[in-house]
Structure formats: structure tokens, C-alpha cells
Scaffold this motif. Sequence first.
Motif, PDB file in Angstrom:
ATOM      1  N   GLY A   1       0.810  -1.208   0.000  1.00 43.60           N
ATOM      2  CA  GLY A   1       0.000   0.000   0.000  1.00 43.60           C
ATOM      3  C   GLY A   1       0.847   1.263   0.000  1.00 43.60           C
ATOM      4  N   LYS A   2       1.959   1.228   0.722  1.00 48.79           N
ATOM      5  CA  LYS A   2       2.850   2.392   0.745  1.00 48.79           C
ATOM      6  C   LYS A   2       3.426   2.666  -0.643  1.00 48.79           C
ATOM      7  N   VAL A   3       3.773   1.596  -1.359  1.00 52.25           N
ATOM      8  CA  VAL A   3       4.296   1.764  -2.724  1.00 52.25           C
ATOM      9  C   VAL A   3       3.212   2.346  -3.626  1.00 52.25           C
ATOM     10  N   LEU A   4       1.991   1.839  -3.505  1.00 45.31           N
ATOM     11  CA  LEU A   4       0.895   2.348  -4.329  1.00 45.31           C
ATOM     12  C   LEU A   4       0.602   3.810  -3.998  1.00 45.31           C
ATOM     13  N   TRP A   5       0.619   4.155  -2.716  1.00 49.09           N
ATOM     14  CA  TRP A   5       0.393   5.549  -2.322  1.00 49.09           C
ATOM     15  C   TRP A   5       1.460   6.466  -2.925  1.00 49.09           C
ATOM     16  N   SER A   6       2.707   6.000  -2.913  1.00 52.00           N
ATOM     17  CA  SER A   6       3.788   6.794  -3.514  1.00 52.00           C
ATOM     18  C   SER A   6       3.551   7.019  -4.999  1.00 52.00           C
ATOM     19  N   ALA A   7       3.007   5.997  -5.667  1.00 48.26           N
ATOM     20  CA  ALA A   7       2.680   6.142  -7.088  1.00 48.26           C
ATOM     21  C   ALA A   7       1.561   7.159  -7.282  1.00 48.26           C
ATOM     22  N   MET A   8       0.555   7.111  -6.418  1.00 47.38           N
ATOM     23  CA  MET A   8      -0.525   8.094  -6.505  1.00 47.38           C
ATOM     24  C   MET A   8       0.012   9.510  -6.305  1.00 47.38           C
ATOM     25  N   GLU A   9       0.904   9.665  -5.348  1.00 51.06           N
ATOM     26  CA  GLU A   9       1.503  10.979  -5.108  1.00 51.06           C
ATOM     27  C   GLU A   9       2.280  11.457  -6.328  1.00 51.06           C
ATOM     28  N   ALA A  10       3.034  10.553  -6.954  1.00 53.03           N
ATOM     29  CA  ALA A  10       3.819  10.920  -8.136  1.00 53.03           C
ATOM     30  C   ALA A  10       2.918  11.315  -9.300  1.00 53.03           C
ATOM     31  N   HIS A  11       1.749  10.720  -9.370  1.00 54.74           N
ATOM     32  CA  HIS A  11       0.803  11.031 -10.447  1.00 54.74           C
ATOM     33  C   HIS A  11      -0.062  12.251 -10.138  1.00 54.74           C
ATOM     34  N   GLY A  12       0.184  12.910  -9.018  1.00 58.07           N
ATOM     35  CA  GLY A  12      -0.543  14.138  -8.709  1.00 58.07           C
ATOM     36  C   GLY A  12      -1.297  14.118  -7.403  1.00 58.07           C
ATOM     37  N   GLY A  13      -1.495  12.939  -6.833  1.00 54.21           N
ATOM     38  CA  GLY A  13      -2.141  12.836  -5.537  1.00 54.21           C
ATOM     39  C   GLY A  13      -3.611  12.469  -5.616  1.00 54.21           C
ATOM     40  N   LEU A  14      -4.038  11.616  -4.690  1.00 53.05           N
ATOM     41  CA  LEU A  14      -5.418  11.140  -4.676  1.00 53.05           C
ATOM     42  C   LEU A  14      -6.397  12.277  -4.414  1.00 53.05           C
ATOM     43  N   GLU A  15      -6.026  13.204  -3.537  1.00 54.23           N
ATOM     44  CA  GLU A  15      -6.913  14.331  -3.260  1.00 54.23           C
ATOM     45  C   GLU A  15      -7.133  15.179  -4.508  1.00 54.23           C
ATOM     46  N   LYS A  16      -6.071  15.442  -5.251  1.00 56.44           N
ATOM     47  CA  LYS A  16      -6.191  16.214  -6.484  1.00 56.44           C
ATOM     48  C   LYS A  16      -7.032  15.466  -7.512  1.00 56.44           C
ATOM     49  N   TRP A  17      -6.840  14.151  -7.601  1.00 52.09           N
ATOM     50  CA  TRP A  17      -7.593  13.314  -8.541  1.00 52.09           C
ATOM     51  C   TRP A  17      -9.097  13.485  -8.340  1.00 52.09           C
ATOM     52  N   TYR A  18      -9.533  13.412  -7.088  1.00 50.86           N
ATOM     53  CA  TYR A  18     -10.964  13.544  -6.820  1.00 50.86           C
ATOM     54  C   TYR A  18     -11.428  14.999  -6.853  1.00 50.86           C
ATOM     55  N   SER A  19     -10.590  15.911  -6.371  1.00 43.14           N
ATOM     56  CA  SER A  19     -10.988  17.325  -6.329  1.00 43.14           C
ATOM     57  C   SER A  19     -11.172  17.909  -7.732  1.00 43.14           C
ATOM     58  N   ASN A  20     -10.449  17.375  -8.707  1.00 44.79           N
ATOM     59  CA  ASN A  20     -10.573  17.886 -10.075  1.00 44.79           C
ATOM     60  C   ASN A  20     -11.961  17.654 -10.656  1.00 44.79           C
ATOM     61  N   GLY A  21     -12.675  16.665 -10.159  1.00 48.43           N
ATOM     62  CA  GLY A  21     -14.026  16.424 -10.638  1.00 48.43           C
ATOM     63  C   GLY A  21     -14.104  15.353 -11.697  1.00 48.43           C
ATOM     64  N   TYR A  22     -14.954  15.587 -12.676  1.00 45.77           N
ATOM     65  CA  TYR A  22     -15.292  14.568 -13.672  1.00 45.77           C
ATOM     66  C   TYR A  22     -14.228  14.500 -14.761  1.00 45.77           C
ATOM     67  N   PHE A  23     -13.842  13.279 -15.083  1.00 44.54           N
ATOM     68  CA  PHE A  23     -12.687  12.972 -15.927  1.00 44.54           C
ATOM     69  C   PHE A  23     -13.183  12.649 -17.331  1.00 44.54           C
ATOM     70  N   SER A  24     -12.760  13.433 -18.312  1.00 40.93           N
ATOM     71  CA  SER A  24     -13.181  13.230 -19.702  1.00 40.93           C
ATOM     72  C   SER A  24     -11.973  12.995 -20.595  1.00 40.93           C
ATOM     73  N   PHE A  25     -12.130  12.098 -21.577  1.00 35.86           N
ATOM     74  CA  PHE A  25     -11.027  11.826 -22.491  1.00 35.86           C
ATOM     75  C   PHE A  25     -11.517  11.045 -23.703  1.00 35.86           C
ATOM     76  N   HIS A  26     -10.765  11.155 -24.771  1.00 34.15           N
ATOM     77  CA  HIS A  26     -10.998  10.387 -25.992  1.00 34.15           C
ATOM     78  C   HIS A  26     -10.094   9.161 -25.923  1.00 34.15           C
ATOM     79  N   PHE A  27     -10.707   7.995 -25.950  1.00 37.29           N
ATOM     80  CA  PHE A  27      -9.978   6.725 -25.816  1.00 37.29           C
ATOM     81  C   PHE A  27     -10.163   5.945 -27.111  1.00 37.29           C
ATOM     82  N   ASP A  28      -9.084   5.838 -27.868  1.00 41.11           N
ATOM     83  CA  ASP A  28      -9.111   5.197 -29.192  1.00 41.11           C
ATOM     84  C   ASP A  28      -8.349   3.875 -29.094  1.00 41.11           C
ATOM     85  N   TYR A  29      -9.109   2.785 -29.007  1.00 44.87           N
ATOM     86  CA  TYR A  29      -8.576   1.445 -28.761  1.00 44.87           C
ATOM     87  C   TYR A  29      -8.569   0.690 -30.092  1.00 44.87           C
ATOM     88  N   LYS A  30      -7.373   0.365 -30.581  1.00 43.36           N
ATOM     89  CA  LYS A  30      -7.250  -0.191 -31.928  1.00 43.36           C
ATOM     90  C   LYS A  30      -6.462  -1.508 -31.924  1.00 43.36           C
TER      91      LYS A  30
END
Length: 301
Positions: free
Chosen positions: A64-93
Motif C-alpha cells: 500500500g505504501k508503494v501504491l500511495w507513492s505512485a498516486m503521489e507521483a501522479h498528482g495525488g489522490l486528493e487532487k484526482w478527486y478534487s478535479n471532478g469529472y474525468f473526460s477523455f478520448h480513448f481510441d482502442y485499436k
Amino acid sequence: MKIITPLLGLFLALSALACKETPKTETTTQKEVETVASEYHIPNSWIQKRVEDANKRLHATDAGKVLWSAMEAHGGLEKWYSNGYFSFHFDYKPLNGKGIRDSYQTIDTWSNKARHNSITDPSNTYGWDGEEAWVKAKDSTSFEYDTKFWALTPLYFSGQPFVLDGEGVNLELLPEVEFKGTLQKVVKATYDAGVGSAPDDYYILYINSKTNLVDAFKYIVSYPEYFPEGGHAPEKITVTQGTTTVDGIVLAKGFKTYWSAEAKDGLGEYITDINVSDISFSPTVTDNFFSKPEGAKVLND
């Protein structure tokens, strides 16, 4: 990637739907929580509680500590949720040309609701409202794949490592490996019985020991409707293809997927190219945004 005209039309349509106001100040009364939820706001108090709970739970184990560190490196769990709704174009080929899936989607990362619009014809749409899968399309050729299964699948690519923060996720720290010349911390995630639509799935994250970013992950598909007698598809490995930072969150710009194999870096046959673009976050969406529209077909049994 060049943005085609239908996608621009979709963006305009979604922009007209989305509200950009700042979320209201919350209280903890049930009545007000229900009002907030109906308007698709995520109260700051909910976010703080979820992040605190995840922090406590994850720091109880080495994995869990390793996973938390990864979340922090990616911007943080609090920021992830605080940003709101996540939109993206996903092109799977898939490289064999079968099962191409190309949609623009908005995800409620808090409660895993989703709404997709086809890139070729944005009037064709499908989603998951938290209880029911639905689709509204001109004909059976509009989506030639299982939209119920796919409604949340892209989130488990683009939302790594944040999608592993919840209860019912079991983490195991595996031995470090070298992948593409870099030492990787390895965390395996499995699920409690009854969690999600495919609780037998697993993910094995390769977390760069220098950057703490997710460089790759292995996974299986055990979706019961594909495997009614049990079992799963062969293991695949998906490799991040560059990153971009959007509103403080580090996200993959794409992925390459291979069959897992006893070969260098574990990479077997290259089978799927995935491009992720037009990524954004919005603090709120309109009421009933994830609900099935008039004329939609419910896919649940």
C-alpha cells in the motif's frame, strides 16, 4: 491526433451540458448531501474522508505504501478527486482490425459512472449510471462490442493507479523486476468476492523506482459474461506511451498492449495500440448526465 469534425461537435455539445461553476460549500446533513448528490457535485468533505481512509489503509502495508507513492507521483489522490469529472478520448485499436472501440467519455471517478459518445457519430451513446447499463444507438452496427463491459474499462487504463484506492482491493508487494532497463517496484491488486463486475480480475503494476510513475501493468479479463464457466483470457501487459499533466494529474497519452510472454521484459506479441487525447476535468456536470436518455435501451438482465 487530428480532431475530426464529429468530435468537435461532440465537444461543443458536452460543453453546453457541463456547468463550470465552483462546487457549493457543503454541510453534513443528510438532506443537503442528497441535494448535492442529485446535482452531481462531489462535496469536499467526502473527498477528504475518502483520501484519509485510503491513506490510513494503504500505509498499513508495504504494498500500500508503494501504491500511495505512485498516486503521489501522479498528482495525488486528493487532487484526482478534487478535479471532478474525468473526460477523455480513448481510441482502442487492435492490430488485427477487430473490436475497434473509439469514444469520448466522461467518468464520475467517485462512484464509477460513465457516459460515452461515439467519435464517428456523437448521437450514438452509452453508459453506466451506477445501477444500469444503457445504450442509445441508431442501429446494431453503431457499437459492435459489449458496451456494458466497456463502459468503465478505459478508466482502468487511464485511471491507474488511482482506481486501486478503494475498499475490497487487496494488494501484494512482489519482487522488484527490471523492465526496459529500469528497476520497477511491483504491486499486485486483486479483489474481494463480489467487488465489481469481474472480481477475479487482477492488475500487476510496474512502478518506476526512480519516478514512482506507472510504467506498465499486467492484467487479465475474467468478465463472467465472456467466461460463464469461469476462467479468464490470457494475461496481457500494457505499456505507457508518454505522459501529459492535466490539472496537476500525470496521465498516459497512450498505451501499447502485448500478450505476456517469457521474453525480454515479458513482452510477447504486440496486439493493441491505444491513443488517449482531449483529456480534461470538470468540477460538475448537469443533473442526470449519467442517466439513460429518453429512448435508450437498458442492457441489464
